[in-house]
Design a protein around this motif. Structure first.
Motif, mmCIF file in Angstrom:
data_model
loop_
_atom_site.group_PDB
_atom_site.id
_atom_site.type_symbol
_atom_site.label_atom_id
_atom_site.label_comp_id
_atom_site.label_asym_id
_atom_site.label_seq_id
_atom_site.Cartn_x
_atom_site.Cartn_y
_atom_site.Cartn_z
ATOM 1 N N MET A 191 -23.315 63.026 0.048
ATOM 2 C CA MET A 191 -21.915 62.403 0.360
ATOM 3 C C MET A 191 -21.541 61.117 -0.374
ATOM 4 S SD MET A 191 -20.803 64.623 2.227
ATOM 5 C CE MET A 191 -19.255 63.840 2.324
ATOM 6 N N PRO A 192 -22.663 60.175 -0.529
ATOM 7 C CA PRO A 192 -22.131 59.052 -1.548
ATOM 8 C C PRO A 192 -21.813 59.509 -3.000
ATOM 9 C CG PRO A 192 -23.928 58.476 -0.292
ATOM 10 C CD PRO A 192 -23.966 59.987 -0.070
ATOM 11 N N LEU A 193 -22.706 60.990 -3.473
ATOM 12 C CA LEU A 193 -22.470 61.217 -4.771
ATOM 13 C C LEU A 193 -20.906 61.846 -4.703
ATOM 14 C CD1 LEU A 193 -23.110 62.055 -7.539
ATOM 15 C CD2 LEU A 193 -24.150 64.212 -6.480
ATOM 16 N N LEU A 194 -20.439 62.445 -4.003
ATOM 17 C CA LEU A 194 -19.158 63.151 -3.854
ATOM 18 C C LEU A 194 -18.167 61.914 -3.945
ATOM 19 C CD1 LEU A 194 -17.247 65.408 -3.399
ATOM 20 C CD2 LEU A 194 -17.370 65.186 -0.977
ATOM 21 N N GLU A 318 -10.420 69.789 -24.357
ATOM 22 C CA GLU A 318 -11.564 70.013 -25.316
ATOM 23 C C GLU A 318 -12.652 69.311 -24.856
ATOM 24 O OE1 GLU A 318 -9.896 68.836 -28.917
ATOM 25 O OE2 GLU A 318 -9.111 70.968 -29.313
ATOM 26 N N ALA A 319 -13.109 68.355 -25.632
ATOM 27 C CA ALA A 319 -14.732 67.857 -25.207
ATOM 28 C C ALA A 319 -14.420 66.867 -23.835
ATOM 29 C CB ALA A 319 -15.232 66.918 -26.511
ATOM 30 N N LEU A 320 -13.599 66.295 -23.813
ATOM 31 C CA LEU A 320 -13.166 65.223 -22.595
ATOM 32 C C LEU A 320 -12.972 66.221 -21.451
ATOM 33 C CD1 LEU A 320 -12.896 62.766 -21.119
ATOM 34 C CD2 LEU A 320 -10.340 62.844 -21.526
ATOM 35 N N GLY A 321 -12.409 67.295 -21.364
ATOM 36 C CA GLY A 321 -12.211 68.374 -20.489
ATOM 37 C C GLY A 321 -13.451 69.004 -20.053
ATOM 38 N N ARG A 322 -14.296 69.158 -20.975
ATOM 39 C CA ARG A 322 -15.630 69.673 -20.379
ATOM 40 C C ARG A 322 -16.527 68.483 -19.318
ATOM 41 N NH1 ARG A 322 -19.302 72.454 -25.079
ATOM 42 N NH2 ARG A 322 -20.556 72.804 -23.202
ATOM 43 N N VAL A 323 -16.355 67.293 -19.754
ATOM 44 C CA VAL A 323 -17.070 66.272 -19.158
ATOM 45 C C VAL A 323 -16.476 66.372 -17.891
ATOM 46 C CG1 VAL A 323 -17.705 64.124 -18.954
ATOM 47 C CG2 VAL A 323 -17.886 65.004 -21.108
ATOM 48 N N VAL A 324 -14.973 65.973 -17.795
ATOM 49 C CA VAL A 324 -14.305 65.929 -16.471
ATOM 50 C C VAL A 324 -14.274 67.180 -15.852
ATOM 51 C CG1 VAL A 324 -11.967 65.702 -15.575
ATOM 52 C CG2 VAL A 324 -12.628 64.232 -17.618
ATOM 53 N N GLY A 325 -14.252 68.150 -16.214
ATOM 54 C CA GLY A 325 -14.258 69.546 -15.587
ATOM 55 C C GLY A 325 -15.466 69.610 -14.959
ATOM 56 N N THR A 326 -16.759 69.411 -15.714
ATOM 57 C CA THR A 326 -17.857 69.715 -15.237
ATOM 58 C C THR A 326 -18.100 68.750 -13.839
ATOM 59 O OG1 THR A 326 -18.807 70.339 -17.217
ATOM 60 C CG2 THR A 326 -20.287 69.745 -15.549
ATOM 61 N N LEU A 327 -17.665 67.592 -14.147
ATOM 62 C CA LEU A 327 -17.938 66.508 -12.851
ATOM 63 C C LEU A 327 -16.942 67.031 -11.629
ATOM 64 C CD1 LEU A 327 -17.720 63.210 -14.714
ATOM 65 C CD2 LEU A 327 -19.774 64.138 -13.683
ATOM 66 N N PHE A 328 -15.909 67.622 -11.823
ATOM 67 C CA PHE A 328 -14.999 67.919 -10.731
ATOM 68 C C PHE A 328 -15.523 69.156 -10.060
ATOM 69 C CE2 PHE A 328 -11.893 70.826 -9.057
ATOM 70 C CZ PHE A 328 -11.065 70.008 -8.317
ATOM 71 N N PHE A 329 -15.978 70.244 -10.819
ATOM 72 C CA PHE A 329 -16.582 71.237 -10.190
ATOM 73 C C PHE A 329 -17.954 70.810 -9.486
ATOM 74 C CE2 PHE A 329 -13.533 73.631 -12.561
ATOM 75 C CZ PHE A 329 -12.917 74.243 -11.413
ATOM 76 N N ILE A 330 -18.674 70.041 -10.170
ATOM 77 C CA ILE A 330 -20.065 69.496 -9.238
ATOM 78 C C ILE A 330 -19.714 68.952 -8.065
ATOM 79 C CG2 ILE A 330 -21.933 67.499 -9.282
ATOM 80 C CD1 ILE A 330 -22.007 68.269 -12.306
ATOM 81 N N ALA A 331 -18.261 68.082 -7.941
ATOM 82 C CA ALA A 331 -17.914 67.437 -6.628
ATOM 83 C C ALA A 331 -17.645 68.540 -5.456
ATOM 84 C CB ALA A 331 -16.797 66.620 -7.154
ATOM 85 N N VAL A 332 -16.895 69.643 -6.286
ATOM 86 C CA VAL A 332 -16.693 70.868 -5.482
ATOM 87 C C VAL A 332 -17.896 71.669 -4.762
ATOM 88 C CG1 VAL A 332 -15.721 73.248 -5.295
ATOM 89 C CG2 VAL A 332 -14.162 71.394 -6.698
#
Length: 463
Positions: A191-194, A318-332
């Motif tokens: 939960m803190p990670l989320l 592109e590259a920034l999207g990979r980082v942001v998108g990965t973090l977003f789906f980890i949150a999901v």
């Protein structure tokens, strides 16, 4: 006069443990923070990350948000208190608790809770598998430019079944370790990670050009849409779904509480945390969608916002999207797992209490049943949509309605249970909560149930 400690301890043992010496002592949450984070983890689930954005889009943005807040705090929180009172007093799983406070015939409501939580877990594990696939895309190949084709390729079929089973396996692994070593420890970590991930993503989304347009859609209410019965029904169903009432979760979790727990304080913390995450999720989703010119996708599909529009945006970055998108789906994924744990615990606790099974046997059996049911939504989006409509939109509301009747009119003196461990401030609010449970919730819930039934019949008839 102050009593010696030896006079107090036997009474506390009697209050906090089973009176049947043949049964092991009931499991407990080890800390207040552990319970709160576990309950918040249940409330702050995939519903906040998946259903809330798309239902907000379909409900006209802020009109749905306003209706959701009203339903959550006028009905959702009082009904959470009702479930807390039932669970802590009975100290049993959903079926046993309702049998204990209402008599044998009300055990059927516990069975309704079991069906609802099992069906929801079955298709949410499929969606969790999709999120896992997208997170892996971000870590390996990057997000696909043709997000619609990518979604069509992974949303159903053998690969969807495999990732559904992976999701089930992770959840079973946590629940099998028990309340303290499994559910509580996982919640204290996840939960803190989320929270950190979502706040960071919301801050970044605010910097996007055109984000203001997304905020306007999200935060500017329309009175006409606010009065739409379908918007009201959707907001009510999502409020209950999001707060984890009407599924037996809060009855189950509260059965693991000590008598000293301030139920009013905990319900307020859970509800506010749930709203905070849902609200922040909207502050992440809509600035991205509108800021990157994808607003025409909003509302076209119940899953389009999360699994088509956002991956399209991440691919464009592109590259920034990979980082942001990965973090977003980890949150999901984090949100989904914490919610799934609570859903599986409903069935597990019932098998432990009603059948006398060990936790590991009960968890594994429940997990296998859910895994089998989940094959249908993993192979067919139509089946997933029908299951979501029936369980989340209809059965959840019926469960809350039944609980309003039980806590408001059947259970003996629920106010006494709420006063145990209560602060003076909350004690003054107990009559208000009682009034809402008895007189406000039943007619509103009956109306919402009727709308949900009509919607469900239309969905099933339309396939």
């Amino acid at each position: 006069m102050r009593l010696p400690r030896t006079d107090i301890r036997p009474r506390m043992r009697h209050l906090n443990q089973s009176t049947d010496p043949s049964k092991p002592a009931r499991e407990r949450f080890g800390t207040r923070a552990g319970f709160v984070l576990a309950a918040v983890g249940s409330a702050v689930g995939l519903g906040n990350m998946w259903r809330f954005p798309y239902q907000t889009a379909e409900g006209g943005g802020a009109a749905f948000l306003v209706a959701y807040v009203c339903m959550a705090f006028l009905i959702g929180v009082p009904m959470m208190l009702a479930e807390f009172a039932v669970g802590r007093r009975a100290r049993q799983s959903a079926i046993g608790a309702l049998r204990s406070v209402g008599g044998g015939r009300w055990a059927a409501v516990g069975l309704l809770f079991l069906v609802t939580s099992t069906v929801i877990f079955a298709y949410l594990s499929v969606i969790t598998g999709w999120a896992l696939r997208y997170a892996l895309d971000g870590l390996t190949t990057g997000f696909h430019a043709d997000a619609a084709s990518r979604y069509a390729a992974i949303a159903s079929g053998p690969s969807a079944v495999v990732f559904h089973l992976v999701s089930i396996g992770a959840t079973v692994g946590i629940v099998a370790f028990g309340v303290r070593k499994g559910i509580e420890r996982a919640s204290m970590l996840l939960m803190p990670l989320l929270f950190i991930l979502l706040i960071g993503l919301a801050i970044w989304a605010a910097t996007l050009p055109g984000a203001a347009e997304g905020y306007r859609f999200y935060l500017s209410p329309s009175l006409n849409e606010l009065l739409d019965p379908v918007v009201l029904q959707g907001a009510a169903a999502h409020a209950f779904y999001s707060l984890s009432v009407g599924m037996g979760i809060m009855v189950t979790y509260s059965s693991y509480l000590s008598r000293s727990t301030n139920l009013g304080r905990e319900s307020a913390v859970i509800a506010l945390s749930d709203f905070f995450v849902a609200f922040i999720a909207g502050l992440v989703v809509f600035p991205i969608v509108f800021g990157l010119g994808l607003s025409e996708d909003v509302g076209e599909s119940t899953l389009g916002v999360l699994f088509i529009s956002l991956p399209t945006a991440f691919a464009q970055m592109e590259a920034l999207g990979r980082v942001v998108g990965t973090l977003f789906f980890i949150a999901v994924i984090v949100a989904a797992i914490t919610s799934a744990v609570s859903l599986l615990e409903v069935a597990t606790s019932i098998l432990i209490d009603e059948r006398g099974w060990t936790r590991r046997r009960a968890t594994l059996t429940s997990g296998l049943v859910v895994a089998a049911i989940g094959v249908a939504p993993a192979l067919s989006l139509g089946a997933l949509g029908i299951m979501d409509q029936v369980a989340a939109e209809l059965l959840t509301v019926l469960g809350v309605l039944a609980m309003a009747v039980i806590a408001g009119w059947v259970m003996k003196n629920p106010e006494a249970e709420l006063r145990v461990g209560a602060s003076p401030a909350f004690e003054r609010l107990i009559p208000v909560a009682r009034f809402l449970i008895r007189y406000v919730s039943p007619p509103l819930l009956a109306y919402v149930s009727w709308i949900a039934l009509r919607q469900t019949i239309r969905v099933i008839a339309g396939g």
